[in-house]
Design a protein around this motif. Structure first.
Motif, PDB file in Angstrom:
ATOM      1  N   PRO A 494      14.065   0.411  11.080  1.00 36.51           N
ATOM      2  CA  PRO A 494      14.231  -0.928  10.501  1.00 36.51           C
ATOM      3  C   PRO A 494      13.000  -1.303   9.688  1.00 36.51           C
ATOM      4  O   PRO A 494      11.916  -0.732   9.886  1.00 36.51           O
ATOM      5  N   SER A 495      13.160  -2.277   8.787  1.00 32.52           N
ATOM      6  CA  SER A 495      12.005  -2.670   7.971  1.00 32.52           C
ATOM      7  C   SER A 495      12.065  -4.141   7.605  1.00 32.52           C
ATOM      8  O   SER A 495      13.139  -4.723   7.454  1.00 32.52           O
ATOM      9  N   PHE A 496      10.878  -4.720   7.474  1.00 32.13           N
ATOM     10  CA  PHE A 496      10.715  -6.110   7.040  1.00 32.13           C
ATOM     11  C   PHE A 496       9.504  -6.126   6.111  1.00 32.13           C
ATOM     12  O   PHE A 496       8.384  -5.848   6.542  1.00 32.13           O
ATOM     13  N   SER A 497       9.733  -6.462   4.857  1.00 37.89           N
ATOM     14  CA  SER A 497       8.654  -6.493   3.865  1.00 37.89           C
ATOM     15  C   SER A 497       8.614  -7.861   3.203  1.00 37.89           C
ATOM     16  O   SER A 497       9.642  -8.381   2.756  1.00 37.89           O
ATOM     17  N   TRP A 498       7.396  -8.420   3.146  1.00 36.50           N
ATOM     18  CA  TRP A 498       7.206  -9.741   2.552  1.00 36.50           C
ATOM     19  C   TRP A 498       6.074  -9.658   1.522  1.00 36.50           C
ATOM     20  O   TRP A 498       4.945  -9.341   1.857  1.00 36.50           O
ATOM     21  N   SER A 499       6.434  -9.960   0.299  1.00 31.29           N
ATOM     22  CA  SER A 499       5.424 -10.003  -0.758  1.00 31.29           C
ATOM     23  C   SER A 499       5.117 -11.457  -1.054  1.00 31.29           C
ATOM     24  O   SER A 499       6.010 -12.262  -1.276  1.00 31.29           O
ATOM     25  N   GLY A 500       3.825 -11.787  -1.050  1.00 30.58           N
ATOM     26  CA  GLY A 500       3.433 -13.169  -1.299  1.00 30.58           C
ATOM     27  C   GLY A 500       2.950 -13.828  -0.031  1.00 30.58           C
ATOM     28  O   GLY A 500       2.581 -13.176   0.949  1.00 30.58           O
ATOM     29  N   GLY A 501       2.937 -15.149  -0.042  1.00 32.01           N
ATOM     30  CA  GLY A 501       2.434 -15.894   1.104  1.00 32.01           C
ATOM     31  C   GLY A 501       3.404 -16.967   1.511  1.00 32.01           C
ATOM     32  O   GLY A 501       4.613 -16.776   1.494  1.00 32.01           O
ATOM     33  N   GLY A 502       2.873 -18.139   1.853  1.00 31.84           N
ATOM     34  CA  GLY A 502       3.746 -19.243   2.228  1.00 31.84           C
ATOM     35  C   GLY A 502       3.634 -19.598   3.690  1.00 31.84           C
ATOM     36  O   GLY A 502       3.176 -18.807   4.516  1.00 31.84           O
ATOM     37  N   LYS A 503       4.032 -20.811   3.983  1.00 27.33           N
ATOM     38  CA  LYS A 503       4.007 -21.305   5.357  1.00 27.33           C
ATOM     39  C   LYS A 503       5.404 -21.173   5.942  1.00 27.33           C
ATOM     40  O   LYS A 503       6.313 -21.903   5.579  1.00 27.33           O
ATOM     41  N   MET A 504       5.547 -20.244   6.846  1.00 26.90           N
ATOM     42  CA  MET A 504       6.839 -20.061   7.491  1.00 26.90           C
ATOM     43  C   MET A 504       6.600 -19.697   8.943  1.00 26.90           C
ATOM     44  O   MET A 504       5.637 -18.996   9.267  1.00 26.90           O
ATOM     45  N   THR A 505       7.503 -20.161   9.815  1.00 29.58           N
ATOM     46  CA  THR A 505       7.363 -19.918  11.250  1.00 29.58           C
ATOM     47  C   THR A 505       8.626 -19.277  11.799  1.00 29.58           C
ATOM     48  O   THR A 505       9.741 -19.735  11.521  1.00 29.58           O
ATOM     49  N   PHE A 506       8.445 -18.215  12.562  1.00 24.76           N
ATOM     50  CA  PHE A 506       9.513 -17.611  13.353  1.00 24.76           C
ATOM     51  C   PHE A 506       9.268 -18.030  14.801  1.00 24.76           C
ATOM     52  O   PHE A 506       8.297 -17.582  15.417  1.00 24.76           O
ATOM     53  N   GLN A 507      10.105 -18.902  15.329  1.00 24.16           N
ATOM     54  CA  GLN A 507       9.907 -19.471  16.663  1.00 24.16           C
ATOM     55  C   GLN A 507      10.995 -18.978  17.617  1.00 24.16           C
ATOM     56  O   GLN A 507      12.192 -19.153  17.376  1.00 24.16           O
ATOM     57  N   TYR A 508      10.592 -18.362  18.711  1.00 18.28           N
ATOM     58  CA  TYR A 508      11.558 -17.879  19.703  1.00 18.28           C
ATOM     59  C   TYR A 508      12.163 -19.049  20.458  1.00 18.28           C
ATOM     60  O   TYR A 508      11.470 -19.995  20.849  1.00 18.28           O
ATOM     61  N   ASP A 509      13.486 -18.988  20.666  1.00 19.32           N
ATOM     62  CA  ASP A 509      14.195 -20.037  21.399  1.00 19.32           C
ATOM     63  C   ASP A 509      15.405 -19.402  22.072  1.00 19.32           C
ATOM     64  O   ASP A 509      16.425 -19.147  21.433  1.00 19.32           O
ATOM     65  N   SER A 510      15.277 -19.120  23.367  1.00 21.90           N
ATOM     66  CA  SER A 510      16.366 -18.456  24.088  1.00 21.90           C
ATOM     67  C   SER A 510      17.562 -19.360  24.296  1.00 21.90           C
ATOM     68  O   SER A 510      18.666 -18.883  24.610  1.00 21.90           O
ATOM     69  N   CYS A 511      17.377 -20.675  24.150  1.00 19.75           N
ATOM     70  CA  CYS A 511      18.498 -21.595  24.346  1.00 19.75           C
ATOM     71  C   CYS A 511      19.594 -21.348  23.311  1.00 19.75           C
ATOM     72  O   CYS A 511      20.772 -21.460  23.613  1.00 19.75           O
ATOM     73  N   TRP A 512      19.192 -20.993  22.096  1.00 18.18           N
ATOM     74  CA  TRP A 512      20.191 -20.721  21.068  1.00 18.18           C
ATOM     75  C   TRP A 512      21.019 -19.495  21.424  1.00 18.18           C
ATOM     76  O   TRP A 512      22.228 -19.460  21.196  1.00 18.18           O
ATOM     77  N   GLN A 513      20.373 -18.491  21.968  1.00 20.97           N
ATOM     78  CA  GLN A 513      21.133 -17.310  22.353  1.00 20.97           C
ATOM     79  C   GLN A 513      22.093 -17.636  23.487  1.00 20.97           C
ATOM     80  O   GLN A 513      23.234 -17.178  23.503  1.00 20.97           O
ATOM     81  N   SER A 514      21.652 -18.447  24.447  1.00 21.62           N
ATOM     82  CA  SER A 514      22.525 -18.851  25.545  1.00 21.62           C
ATOM     83  C   SER A 514      23.715 -19.653  25.027  1.00 21.62           C
ATOM     84  O   SER A 514      24.859 -19.432  25.431  1.00 21.62           O
ATOM     85  N   LEU A 515      23.431 -20.577  24.128  1.00 18.89           N
ATOM     86  CA  LEU A 515      24.498 -21.407  23.564  1.00 18.89           C
ATOM     87  C   LEU A 515      25.483 -20.575  22.768  1.00 18.89           C
ATOM     88  O   LEU A 515      26.701 -20.678  22.946  1.00 18.89           O
ATOM     89  N   LEU A 516      24.979 -19.724  21.891  1.00 17.06           N
ATOM     90  CA  LEU A 516      25.853 -18.978  20.999  1.00 17.06           C
ATOM     91  C   LEU A 516      26.592 -17.868  21.722  1.00 17.06           C
ATOM     92  O   LEU A 516      27.626 -17.396  21.242  1.00 17.06           O
ATOM     93  N   GLY A 517      26.074 -17.459  22.874  1.00 16.55           N
ATOM     94  CA  GLY A 517      26.815 -16.485  23.667  1.00 16.55           C
ATOM     95  C   GLY A 517      28.165 -17.017  24.092  1.00 16.55           C
ATOM     96  O   GLY A 517      29.121 -16.260  24.265  1.00 16.55           O
ATOM     97  N   ASN A 518      28.282 -18.343  24.238  1.00 17.86           N
ATOM     98  CA  ASN A 518      29.556 -18.963  24.597  1.00 17.86           C
ATOM     99  C   ASN A 518      30.526 -19.032  23.425  1.00 17.86           C
ATOM    100  O   ASN A 518      31.649 -19.489  23.585  1.00 17.86           O
ATOM    101  N   SER A 519      30.068 -18.615  22.246  1.00 23.94           N
ATOM    102  CA  SER A 519      30.931 -18.621  21.075  1.00 23.94           C
ATOM    103  C   SER A 519      31.790 -17.369  20.986  1.00 23.94           C
ATOM    104  O   SER A 519      32.753 -17.338  20.218  1.00 23.94           O
ATOM    105  N   LEU A 520      31.432 -16.348  21.736  1.00 22.26           N
ATOM    106  CA  LEU A 520      32.202 -15.117  21.678  1.00 22.26           C
ATOM    107  C   LEU A 520      33.589 -15.336  22.275  1.00 22.26           C
ATOM    108  O   LEU A 520      33.772 -16.167  23.164  1.00 22.26           O
TER     109      LEU A 520
END
Length: 532
Positions: A494-520
């Motif tokens: 797998p790969s993730f490449s980012w050119s440039g800068g910027g203010k961005m946040t990747f925030q872990y939140d297990s509640c979303w996975q729990s919630l969306l698991g009920n969507s299956l």
């Protein structure tokens, strides 16, 4: 002169022709009558069989409506909020409902399955299954009204309706508990595991079979365990044909994605942005534990306890070392970037081997199964088959927890079977599956899961103030030559490449996975027909 008299013998046969004719007519009449009776019998048998089959498929139609509406993000009259309080009857306190009835009357006819005395559509099966119910509704006590302490009701949804109205009368939804011959909850229903000593225990689905537990909920056994619901459906045709069908249904579980950024595969490539404000945070924001101002969930969401994860998760120890080197060696600067990778493990950068947590998605076949499950849960309008997609019909709404009044999120499942390009003004919520390359220009805002499972490549450029709350998974199902890997193979690079800068946040939140698991979608894991 003597006269000789000769008597003819044919006089003795007079009337035989008439007898033969009458006998023939009687024989033909008997045969014709028999054929008529046989035809009528066959017609009646065929009619009865047709009515029985009509009732059977009508009962299944009611069951299928209930099964679809039980999904957490069902578009047509979702029942998720109704089934949430259907706790096992042994654990139900005073006033807690134990059964949900979906009613489908024809015209103005009364359909009250909880009235078991003199009611044409009585749910007498519940009397056999649950002694606690029987004590209230089947043993001479007054029946419970709709919304009472043991029953709640809703109605069939017009989106599923047929014309004329289907003949199913009601569907009952209950949480399945273990029942056996010597237990307090039943006398006629067999146990899950053949052990009558564990009566009343909750029945859970682990993806392969049903198991029992003394825990108050199935997820206490692990994130892959889900409760089993019993769907009981009764259909009655105008001719009086009855069919009573019961099934066990359970959702598949979304595999665990342990962190805000997970590289699922060997030899990962990570080119992080050159930015001092870029952040990847594995401290679990479930329920707003880390940052309550950035989190909003649908009102019915019950979040699990926070469980901190690595900011970046690797497929194995070698991959983890590669990712660590990619982060700490960015532009020769070991302070700007690495210090912003927070989470489990203590001192930044928080990078760890998550091989022990992704056992359900560490092969190509398992990843394909996950994508198929999510695709089945998506609406047809949200599945994109073009080679390149640049916009989504409905990306969902992340909501706004700081607005006045707060705006509730509205998650949507989108599946892109090719490449997807997103601009910096993109926002959404739910599950986003990309089977090709994901290209992002600028910052985006998304709540939920982004699953780049196919080529496993994310390319981002430019700046922007983006925020992704949930998890991002990258998995490559192809080898270095672009050929599909076998289902039993480990994923490719797998790969993730980012050119440039910027203010961005990747925030872990297990509640979303729990919630969306009920969507299956709920899968039928067992079916039987009951005697009426």
């Amino acid at each position: 002169m003597i006269k000789t008299s000769v008597k003819s013998g044919w006089h003795s046969e007079r009337g035989i022709a008439l007898f033969i004719a009458i006998f023939t007519v009687l024989l033909v009449t008997a045969v014709a009558t028999g054929l008529l009776l046989l035809t009528n019998a066959n017609t009646n048998i065929s009619g009865n069989f047709r009515d029985e089959q009509t009732a059977f498929f009508a009962a299944k139609a009611g069951m299928e409506e209930a099964r679809d509406r039980m999904r957490g993000i069902a578009a047509n009259g979702p029942l998720a909020g109704n089934i949430a309080p259907l706790v096992p009857l042994t654990a139900a306190g005073p006033g807690a409902p134990g059964a949900l009835y979906i009613l489908n009357p024809t015209g103005n006819e009364p359909v009250t399955p909880w009235v078991t005395n003199g009611n044409a559509y009585a749910d007498t099966e519940i009397c056999d299954e649950y002694t606690r119910m029987a004590n209230k509704a089947c043993a001479g006590s007054p029946p419970q009204p709709p919304g009472g302490p043991y029953y709640t009701t809703t109605t069939a949804n017009a989106a599923y309706a047929s014309n004329p109205t289907s003949y199913w009368k009601w569907v009952r939804v209950t949480v399945k508990t273990n029942k056996g011959a010597s237990g307090t909850l039943g006398t006629t229903v067999s146990t899950v595991d053949g052990n009558n000593l564990d009566n009343n225990e909750l029945v859970c689905w682990n993806g392969q079979n049903e198991v029992t537990t003394t825990q108050p909920n199935c997820q206490a056994l692990g994130s892959s365990f889900r409760p089993v619901y019993e769907l009981t459906s009764l259909a009655v045709t105008p001719s009086g044909a009855h069919r009573w069908v019961q099934s066990d249904a359970a959702t598949g579980a979304l595999p665990n994605i342990p962190g805000p950024m997970v590289f699922d595969g060997s030899n990962p490539v990570y080119n992080p942005p050159n930015s001092s404000v870029f952040k990847v945070n594995g401290d679990d924001n479930s329920g707003g534990a880390v940052d309550p101002t950035t989190t909003g969930y649908p009102t019915t969401t019950a979040c699990p306890a926070p469980n901190n994860a690595f900011a970046v998760g690797g497929f194995n120890s070698t991959s983890t070392q590669t990712l660590t080197t990619d982060i700490t060696g960015n532009n020769g600067n070991t302070t700007k970037t690495s210090a912003n990778y927070l989470g489990a493990g203590g001192t930044p950068p928080s990078v760890g081997d998550v091989s022990g947590q992704i056992g359900q998605i560490d092969t190509v076949g398992q990843l394909e199964e996950m994508v198929n499950d999510v695709t089945q849960a998506a609406s047809a309008a949200n599945i994109y088959t073009a080679a390149n997609t640049s916009s989504l019909n409905d990306a969902g709404d992340p909501g706004c927890s700081t607005c006045n009044p707060p705006k509730q999120p509205r998650p949507v499942i989108n599946v892109v079977k090719g490449n997807l390009s997103l601009g910096g003004n993109f926002s959404g919520a739910g599950i986003l599956v990309v089977e090709g390359n994901l290209t992002i220009q600028g910052g985006i805002n998304y709540d939920g899961l982004i699953l780049v499972v196919g080529t496993g490549t994310i390319t981002q450029s430019g700046g922007g103030n983006g925020y992704i709350e949930g998890s991002v998974l990258m998995a490559n199902l192809y080898n270095s030559s672009g050929q599909p890997l076998s289902p039993t193979s480990a994923p490719g690079a797998p790969s993730f490449s980012w050119s440039g800068g910027g203010k961005m946040t990747f925030q872990y939140d297990s509640c979303w996975q729990s919630l969306l698991g009920n969507s299956l979608p709920f899968k039928i894991v067992g079916m039987r027909e009951l005697m009426y």
